[in-house]
Each structure stands twice: as C-alpha cells, then as structure tokens.
Design an enzyme around this catalytic site. Structure first.
Site, PDB file in Angstrom:
ATOM      1  N   GLU A  25       0.855  -1.166   0.009  1.00 32.76           N
ATOM      2  CA  GLU A  25      -0.071  -0.050  -0.038  1.00 32.76           C
ATOM      3  C   GLU A  25       0.926   1.149  -0.087  1.00 32.76           C
ATOM      4  OE1 GLU A  25      -3.231   0.418   2.779  1.00 32.76           O
ATOM      5  OE2 GLU A  25      -3.985  -1.365   2.216  1.00 32.76           O
ATOM      6  N   HIS A  78      -5.184   0.531  -2.267  1.00 37.38           N
ATOM      7  CA  HIS A  78      -5.736  -1.007  -2.087  1.00 37.38           C
ATOM      8  C   HIS A  78      -5.376  -1.639  -3.067  1.00 37.38           C
ATOM      9  CE1 HIS A  78      -9.297   0.107   1.051  1.00 37.38           C
ATOM     10  NE2 HIS A  78      -7.843   0.280   1.454  1.00 37.38           N
TER      11      HIS A  78
HETATM   12 ZN   LIG Z   1      -7.271   0.936   3.460  1.00 37.39          ZN
END
Ligand SMILES: [Zn+2]
Length: 134
Positions: A25, A78
């Site tokens: 991420e 994401h």
């Molecule tokens: Zn998140």
C-alpha cells in the site's frame, strides 16, 4: 466537505505512486490552500504492508509547513481490494483527531483501470465525498 476537486495531473501523480510501491500500500498527503489541492506529498508506509498503511507524518508536515500549505486529505492504495475504507481504515481514522484529517482518498488497483474514490469518516461512519477531476 462534500466535494473534493483535483487536477488530473495531480491525480496521476497519486496513481503513479500507488503503482510504484505495488503490491504494498502507498500513502501520502494531498495539500493545498483554501480547499484547493496544489501538491501531492508522498509518505513512507511505516507498516510496509499490502493490506494496511500507517503514515510517518512528521517529515511530510514539516515540508508542508515550509511550502505554506495545509493538509487537505490523506491518500492510500488498496492493491487487492475495492476503493472503499477497510475496517482497519475506519478504526484508525476514528482514533485520530477529526480536525486533523477528515478526507481519505483510496486508489484501488484490483482492476486493470485504477479506481479512485474519496470518503469522510467520523464516529466509525463512512460517507462518500464526490471526487471531481478537472
Ligand atoms: Zn485502506
């Protein structure tokens, strides 16, 4: 805030960052003045994870202050899920002072075309914020 306006080139900067650190991420800050986003600041994901993120804010905030800008929103990616806050996202957002940051931009890379959505969270409730790309 019910709308977030962003220029296409700044949005592309965010998406590029998210792709670069994939499958982890990515995270960073959208900063500006008078509610208008002027600059993107990349941050390090302290979690070093593909399912969570944690921003190390101090360096970013220092740069922001030097540039005379204020934080407008936080972004993160994401890699393998939808552009919607996870339970952990909501929990961590609720732990922060809501005056500190209230808008979260999420970039999903699970489909071929990146999807970007914005949300406001407070008291563990999530509300979508309209993202307008100009
Ligand atoms: Zn998140």
């Amino acid at each position: 805030m019910t709308q977030l306006l962003i220029r296409r080139e700044l949005l592309n900067e965010i998406i590029d960052h998210c792709k670069e650190v994939y499958p982890n991420e990515a995270c960073g800050i959208l900063a500006g003045r008078g509610g208008i986003i002027k600059k993107i600041y990349r941050a390090v994901n302290v979690d070093d994870s593909s399912v969570t993120y944690r921003i190390e804010p101090f360096q970013v905030l220092k740069n922001l202050k030097q540039d005379g800008l204020e934080m407008i929103a936080v972004y993160h990616s994401h890699p393998h899920s939808e552009a919607y806050p996870s339970l952990i996202d909501v929990e961590r957002a609720s732990d922060l002072d809501s005056a500190y940051v209230s808008i979260y931009v999420i970039v999903s890379l699970m489909h071929e075309e990146p999807e970007v959505r914005a949300f406001a969270t407070s008291d563990r409730k999530v509300r979508e914020v309209e993202l307008i790309v100009s």
